[in-house]
Scaffold this motif. Structure first.
Motif, PDB file in Angstrom:
ATOM      1  N   GLY A 120       0.826  -1.259  -0.146  1.00 61.66           N
ATOM      2  CA  GLY A 120       0.060   0.014   0.071  1.00 61.66           C
ATOM      3  C   GLY A 120       0.884   1.287  -0.030  1.00 61.66           C
ATOM      4  O   GLY A 120       0.208   2.412   0.140  1.00 61.66           O
ATOM      5  N   SER A 121       2.146   1.097  -0.278  1.00 54.48           N
ATOM      6  CA  SER A 121       2.816   2.286  -0.461  1.00 54.48           C
ATOM      7  C   SER A 121       3.339   2.684  -1.659  1.00 54.48           C
ATOM      8  O   SER A 121       3.213   2.053  -2.675  1.00 54.48           O
ATOM      9  CB  SER A 121       4.198   2.222   0.408  1.00 54.48           C
ATOM     10  N   MET A 122       3.681   3.895  -1.897  1.00 52.84           N
ATOM     11  CA  MET A 122       4.338   4.354  -3.242  1.00 52.84           C
ATOM     12  C   MET A 122       5.650   4.636  -2.992  1.00 52.84           C
ATOM     13  O   MET A 122       6.207   5.155  -2.094  1.00 52.84           O
ATOM     14  CB  MET A 122       3.614   5.756  -3.507  1.00 52.84           C
ATOM     15  N   PHE A 123       6.451   4.029  -4.073  1.00 52.71           N
ATOM     16  CA  PHE A 123       7.884   3.750  -3.639  1.00 52.71           C
ATOM     17  C   PHE A 123       8.439   4.117  -5.091  1.00 52.71           C
ATOM     18  O   PHE A 123       8.010   3.693  -6.270  1.00 52.71           O
ATOM     19  CB  PHE A 123       8.186   2.300  -3.433  1.00 52.71           C
ATOM     20  N   ALA A 124       9.568   4.775  -4.869  1.00 53.42           N
ATOM     21  CA  ALA A 124      10.225   5.483  -6.185  1.00 53.42           C
ATOM     22  C   ALA A 124      11.619   4.860  -6.436  1.00 53.42           C
ATOM     23  O   ALA A 124      12.371   4.650  -5.296  1.00 53.42           O
ATOM     24  CB  ALA A 124      10.381   6.895  -6.144  1.00 53.42           C
TER      25      ALA A 124
ATOM     26  N   THR B  77      -0.049  -0.963  -3.977  1.00 52.08           N
ATOM     27  CA  THR B  77       1.218  -0.689  -4.006  1.00 52.08           C
ATOM     28  C   THR B  77       1.800  -0.306  -5.429  1.00 52.08           C
ATOM     29  O   THR B  77       1.544  -0.807  -6.341  1.00 52.08           O
ATOM     30  CB  THR B  77       2.119  -1.913  -3.827  1.00 52.08           C
ATOM     31  N   ILE B  78       2.250   0.812  -5.344  1.00 54.60           N
ATOM     32  CA  ILE B  78       2.957   1.490  -6.537  1.00 54.60           C
ATOM     33  C   ILE B  78       4.439   1.764  -6.529  1.00 54.60           C
ATOM     34  O   ILE B  78       5.005   2.397  -5.615  1.00 54.60           O
ATOM     35  CB  ILE B  78       2.130   2.710  -6.797  1.00 54.60           C
ATOM     36  N   VAL B  79       5.014   1.229  -7.463  1.00 55.27           N
ATOM     37  CA  VAL B  79       6.542   1.320  -7.869  1.00 55.27           C
ATOM     38  C   VAL B  79       6.725   2.208  -8.934  1.00 55.27           C
ATOM     39  O   VAL B  79       6.316   1.848 -10.074  1.00 55.27           O
ATOM     40  CB  VAL B  79       7.161  -0.125  -7.760  1.00 55.27           C
ATOM     41  N   VAL B  80       7.507   3.354  -8.886  1.00 63.17           N
ATOM     42  CA  VAL B  80       7.677   4.148 -10.000  1.00 63.17           C
ATOM     43  C   VAL B  80       8.959   4.556 -10.178  1.00 63.17           C
ATOM     44  O   VAL B  80       9.821   4.567  -9.374  1.00 63.17           O
ATOM     45  CB  VAL B  80       6.877   5.603  -9.927  1.00 63.17           C
ATOM     46  N   VAL B  81       9.471   4.720 -11.479  1.00 64.11           N
ATOM     47  CA  VAL B  81      11.033   5.158 -11.703  1.00 64.11           C
ATOM     48  C   VAL B  81      10.682   6.678 -12.214  1.00 64.11           C
ATOM     49  O   VAL B  81       9.794   6.916 -12.845  1.00 64.11           O
ATOM     50  CB  VAL B  81      11.630   4.435 -12.867  1.00 64.11           C
ATOM     51  N   THR B  82      11.340   7.525 -11.584  1.00 66.72           N
ATOM     52  CA  THR B  82      11.036   8.748 -12.145  1.00 66.72           C
ATOM     53  C   THR B  82      12.474   9.593 -11.894  1.00 66.72           C
ATOM     54  O   THR B  82      13.204   9.222 -10.973  1.00 66.72           O
ATOM     55  CB  THR B  82      10.152   9.431 -11.117  1.00 66.72           C
ATOM     56  N   HIS B  83      12.605  10.657 -12.605  1.00 63.41           N
ATOM     57  CA  HIS B  83      13.690  11.611 -12.581  1.00 63.41           C
ATOM     58  C   HIS B  83      13.175  12.903 -11.579  1.00 63.41           C
ATOM     59  O   HIS B  83      13.882  13.821 -11.344  1.00 63.41           O
ATOM     60  CB  HIS B  83      14.169  12.107 -13.656  1.00 63.41           C
ATOM     61  N   GLY B  84      11.777  12.884 -11.392  1.00 62.83           N
ATOM     62  CA  GLY B  84      10.974  14.040 -10.864  1.00 62.83           C
ATOM     63  C   GLY B  84      11.242  13.954  -9.565  1.00 62.83           C
ATOM     64  O   GLY B  84      10.676  13.426  -8.749  1.00 62.83           O
TER      65      GLY B  84
ATOM     66  N   CYS C 177       5.988  10.062  -2.683  1.00 62.87           N
ATOM     67  CA  CYS C 177       6.372   8.799  -2.350  1.00 62.87           C
ATOM     68  C   CYS C 177       6.792   8.529  -0.799  1.00 62.87           C
ATOM     69  O   CYS C 177       7.160   9.416  -0.126  1.00 62.87           O
ATOM     70  CB  CYS C 177       7.573   8.557  -3.114  1.00 62.87           C
ATOM     71  N   ASP C 178       6.148   7.521  -0.367  1.00 56.25           N
ATOM     72  CA  ASP C 178       6.269   7.218   1.068  1.00 56.25           C
ATOM     73  C   ASP C 178       7.877   6.751   1.171  1.00 56.25           C
ATOM     74  O   ASP C 178       8.312   6.883   2.389  1.00 56.25           O
ATOM     75  CB  ASP C 178       5.397   5.876   1.432  1.00 56.25           C
ATOM     76  N   GLY C 179       8.241   6.170   0.092  1.00 59.06           N
ATOM     77  CA  GLY C 179       9.589   5.571   0.327  1.00 59.06           C
ATOM     78  C   GLY C 179      10.340   5.707  -1.078  1.00 59.06           C
ATOM     79  O   GLY C 179       9.672   5.723  -2.127  1.00 59.06           O
ATOM     80  N   ALA C 180      11.655   5.354  -0.862  1.00 59.53           N
ATOM     81  CA  ALA C 180      12.396   5.327  -2.254  1.00 59.53           C
ATOM     82  C   ALA C 180      13.728   4.751  -2.063  1.00 59.53           C
ATOM     83  O   ALA C 180      14.332   4.620  -0.998  1.00 59.53           O
ATOM     84  CB  ALA C 180      12.859   7.009  -2.764  1.00 59.53           C
TER      85      ALA C 180
END
Lengths: 418, 263
Positions: free
Chosen positions: A52-56, A198-205, A213-216
Motif C-alpha cells: 500500500g505504499s508508493m515507492f520510487a 502498492t505503486i512502484v515508480v521510476v522517476t527523475h522528478g 512517495c512514502d519510500g524510495a
C-alpha cells in the motif's frame, strides 16, 4: 507487510559484442570466452516495499532502475537472489506496448488488458471508464495508428490503471504526457494508493519523490546507495548530483585554465560555457558582507559572474527552498523587468530586498544564468548556497514567509457592552 | 519454466493474440477472410494443372474407384500446409512478440500457442473445403473422423519444432532463411506432389525415414482411399509428435526468458 521483497538481487548481462550473431560467426569465431564480458546491471540489491505504499526508484540513467523494475515485474530473472511479490502486478513500462497500429482503440484495449491479466468480462465492466479517462471517446473505433502520441499515452495509461492491480509498476512514462494529463495521472495514482495499491515508480522528478512517495531507493551503477523516505532519498540524491556537477565544472575550468596558460584553445575551453557563476555573496543594508540575513532587515544577494565571451542580455535568476524542501519563490531579471546589457569579463548582479520577508530558519539558494530566452542555462547551481535567516528583534509570524501586511479594524465592529 | 497449466491460465490472452493476428491479417483487404479460401484453392489449381495435365501423373484409385489427382494431391497438401504453416508462424510469432515480452510479463509460450491456433484454423478451413468436395463426388466414409487425431498429432509435431526454431531465430536470423530452404527441400522429399510408388525402390527406404511422409500417407488413407492408417503410421506419428512437443516445450521454456532479455 511487504508487498515486494527484493532479496540480494544481482543481474548480469552478457555484452552484445561477446555474442555471435550469425551461424557463420558462431562457427568461425575463435575467441569464445563465455563470461568474459559481463556487465552487472544490479549487484546485491536488497530492500522491501511495504504493501500500500508508493515507492520510487531514483538514480542516473543506466543505474539499473529499469532492470530492477523488470526483475520485479517478472520480465527478467535475477542472476542471483530473488524477488518475492505478493499480489497481482500490472506493469506500465512503455505506454501502448502491445498496441497494434492497424487495430482500433477498442480492440487494442481488450488486447492490452488481457496481457495485463484481465478476463473479457472484467474488461467489459471497466471499458467505458477506460475510454472516458483517456478522453478519446470519438476515436475509440478508429485504428490507433491515426492517434496522436498524446492519445496513445492516455489510452495506455488508462488501461494499465483500470485493470485493478494490487501492485502497479510504472516506468518514466507519465513524464511524456502534457501537464494536465500528468496531474490527472498522479491524482489517479494517489487515489489507487489510498485504495491500498502498492505503486512502484521510476522517476527523475525529485518533486514527485518528495511529495508523493512514502519510500524510495537510490541506485547508482547497479548498487543500492540508500533506502529511506522519499524526502531523505531525494535530498541525498540531490546533494550528490550537485557535488558531481561542481566537480565537473571545476575540472573543465582547471583544464581550460591550463590551456589558456599554454596559450592554446583546446577542447576544454570550448566545452566551457560562455558565462559561469563565480560566487554568491550576502550583503546587509550598508553593503557589508554578512553570513546570514535578518528577518525584516534589508538584504542584497550579489551574484558574481565571469563571461569568457560576450553574452548579450543574459537572464539571472534565483530560487529559494526551505530546509523542508518547500519551493518558496523563484524570480529572475526578466520577471524583475531588468534589461541586462551584453556582459563580458567579471562582474556582478545584485538582487536587493528592502525588508527580508523570510522568518528565521535555514533556506537554500539556487542561482542560475541563462540566455535571453531562458532556453539554455549557462550555469545553474541547484541549492548550492545556504541562506540562514536570523530573528530580527521584532515579533515574527508563523510559517516561512512574512506577508508584511497591516491589520485594520473598521470602527464599530467591536461593540463592548458591560 | 512455464507449465502448460500456467499457459492455460492465460487463455484469454492467447485467444486475443490469435484474434489480433487474424484481424490484422485481413485488415484493408476487400475480400478479407475469403482469401483464406482462395489461397488453398489457387494452389490446388496450379498443382492440378502442372502435375495432372502437363506431367500426367497417375494417382491411385480413390475409395469410390474414381481417380482424381487434384484431390489426391490436396489431401497431402492440407497436412503439409499445417506442418509448414506452424513452423513459419512460430518463427514469426516469437519475433513479433519479442518487443511486447520485454515490456510486460506473460508466459512467452502464449504467442506461440496463439500462432498455432491461427494456423490450425486455416488448416481446418482447407480440410473443410476438401471434405465438401469429397461429399460432392461421393467419396466419404467414417474414416474422415481420423483427420482429427492426425491433425492433433501433426500440430504437436510441428509445434515442438517451431518452438525451437522460433527461439533459435532470435539468436541467429539465418534460421529464418535456412527454414525457408529446408521446407522446400522437405516438400519435394515428401511424396506430396507425386505418389511414393514412382520412387525407385532403393531410395524409398530413405524416403520412409521422413516422418512427414507418414502424416501425408495417413491423411490420404482416411480421406482419399477411405482406409485406416497402418500401425506403423500410428507409431511414427505418435512417437514423433510426443518427442517433438515435449522436447520443444522444455527447450523453449528453459531458454525463452534468457533470449528475451537479450532482445
Amino acid at each position: 507487510m511487504a508487498a515486494i521483497v527484493v532479496d540480494d538481487v544481482s543481474k548480469s548481462f552478457r555484452l552484445q559484442k561477446d555474442r555471435a550473431h550469425s551461424l557463420k560467426e558462431l562457427i568461425t569465431r575463435r575467441d569464445r570466452q563465455s563470461g568474459a564480458d559481463q556487465f552487472w546491471a544490479l549487484r546485491n540489491v536488497s530492500f522491501e516495499i511495504p504493501e500500500g505504499s508508493m515507492f520510487a526508484l531514483v538514480g542516473h540513467n543506466g543505474s539499473g532502475k529499469s532492470t530492477l523494475l523488470r526483475c520485479i515485474a517478472g520480465i527478467y530473472r535475477p542472476t542471483s537472489g530473488e524477488v518475492r511479490v505478493s499480489g497481482r502486478i500490472s506493469t506500465l513500462l512503455e505506454l501502448g506496448a502491445g498496441f497494434h497500429p492497424d487495430l482500433t482503440g477498442r480492440e487494442n484495449v481488450y488486447m492490452n488488458a488481457t496481457i495485463l491479466g484481465m478476463s473479457h468480462r472484467q474488461i467489459d465492466r471497466v471499458f467505458d471508464e477506460i475510454v472516458e479517462f483517456a478522453g478519446i471517446e470519438e476515436f475509440i473505433d478508429s485504428p490507433v495508428k491515426i492517434y496522436s502520441s498524446g492519445m496513445y499515452i492516455r489510452l495506455g495509461f488508462s488501461v494499465a490503471v483500470h485493470v485493478d492491480p494490487e501492485i502497479l509498476i510504472v516506468d518514466e512514462v507519465i513524464a511524456v504526457g502534457d501537464a494536465e494529463f500528468q496531474r490527472k495521472c498522479y491524482d489517479h495514482l494517489y487515489a489507487l494508493r489510498k485504495k491500498g495499491v502498492t505503486i512502484v515508480v521510476v522517476t527523475h522528478g525529485l518533486d514527485t519523490v518528495e511529495t508523493m512517495c512514502d519510500g524510495a531507493a537510490w541506485l547508482d551503477h547497479g548498487e543500492l546507495q540508500l533506502v529511506g523516505t522519499g524526502q531523505e532519498v531525494s535530498a541525498a540524491y540531490m546533494r550528490q548530483v550537485n557535488a558531481e556537477e561542481r566537480r565537473e565544472r571545476d575540472e573543465i575550468a582547471a583544464a581550460a585554465a591550463e590551456e589558456a596558460a599554454a596559450g592554446t584553445d583546446g577542447p576544454a575551453s570550448r566545452r566551457m560555457e560562455d558565462v559561469r557563476i563565480t560566487d554568491v555573496e550576502l550583503l546587509d543594508g550598508e553593503g557589508r558582507p554578512v553570513s546570514a540575513g535578518v528577518h525584516g532587515e534589508p538584504l542584497t544577494i550579489r551574484i558574481g559572474y565571469e563571461a569568457i565571451r560576450p553574452v548579450p542580455s543574459p537572464v539571472f535568476g534565483i530560487a529559494l527552498h526551505s530546509a523542508s524542501n518547500v519551493h518558496i519563490t523563484g524570480t529572475n531579471t526578466r520577471i524583475g523587468g531588468l534589461d541586462t546589457p551584453t556582459i563580458e569579463g567579471r562582474g556582478h548582479v545584485d538582487f536587493v530586498i528592502d525588508e527580508l520577508p523570510l522568518t528565521s530558519g535555514d533556506y537554500e539558494l539556487t542561482v542560475a544564468i541563462s540566455d535571453t530566452y531562458i532556453q539554455h542555462n549557462f550555469d545553474r547551481r541547484e541549492r548550492e548556497w545556504r541562506l540562514p535567516v536570523r530573528h530580527g528583534g521584532r515579533m515574527e509570524p508563523e510559517g516561512l514567509v512574512d506577508l508584511s501586511g497591516t491589520w485594520h479594524v473598521t470602527a464599530g465592529a467591536a461593540r463592548v457592552e458591560r | 519454466m512455464s507449465t502448460p497449466a500456467q499457459v492455460w491460465s492465460y487463455r484469454t490472452l492467447i485467444a486475443n493474440l490469435a484474434q489480433r493476428d487474424l484481424k490484422a491479417r485481413y485488415k484493408k483487404s476487400v475480400l478479407g477472410w475469403v482469401w483464406s479460401l482462395i489461397n488453398p484453392a489457387a494452389t490446388l489449381g496450379i498443382y492440378t494443372v502442372v502435375f495432372g495435365f502437363f506431367l500426367r501423373a497417375e494417382p491411385p484409385a480413390a475409395g469410390n474407384g474414381d481417380k482424381s489427382f487434384a484431390l489426391y494431391l490436396f489431401c497431402g497438401l492440407v497436412v503439409w500446409n499445417l506442418f509448414a504453416g506452424v513452423i513459419n508462424t512460430s518463427i514469426a510469432s516469437f519475433q513479433t512478440a519479442g518487443p511486447l515480452l520485454t515490456r510486460t510479463y506473460f508466459p512467452p509460450e502464449c504467442p506461440m500457442v496463439a500462432g498455432l491456433a491461427t494456423v490450425l484454423l486455416q488448416a481446418l478451413i482447407e480440410v473443410g473445403i476438401l471434405f465438401a468436395v469429397m461429399v460432392l463426388i461421393g467419396n466419404v466414409s467414417w474414416t474422415a473422423v481420423i483427420v482429427v487425431p492426425i491433425f492433433a498429432l501433426m500440430s504437436c509435431f510441428a509445434f515442438g519444432i517451431g518452438l525451437v526454431l522460433g527461439l533459435a531465430n532470435i539468436r541467429f536470423r539465418d534460421v529464418n532463411y535456412l527454414v525457408g530452404i529446408g521446407l522446400q527441400v522437405l516438400f519435394y522429399a515428401t511424396p506430396i506432389v507425386y505418389p511414393l510408388t514412382i520412387v525407385p525402390d532403393e531410395y524409398r527406404r530413405f524416403m520412409e525415414l521422413n516422418p512427414v511422409g507418414s502424416f501425408v500417407y495417413a491423411m490420404r488413407q482416411v480421406l482419399y482411399s477411405l482406409d485406416v492408417p497402418t500401425l506403423g503410421n500410428w507409431v511414427v506419428m505418435v512417437l514423433t509428435a510426443a518427442i517433438s512437443l515435449v522436447g520443444g516445450w522444455v527447450i523453449f521454456s528453459r531458454w525463452a526468458p534468457t533470449v528475451i532479455e537479450e532482445l
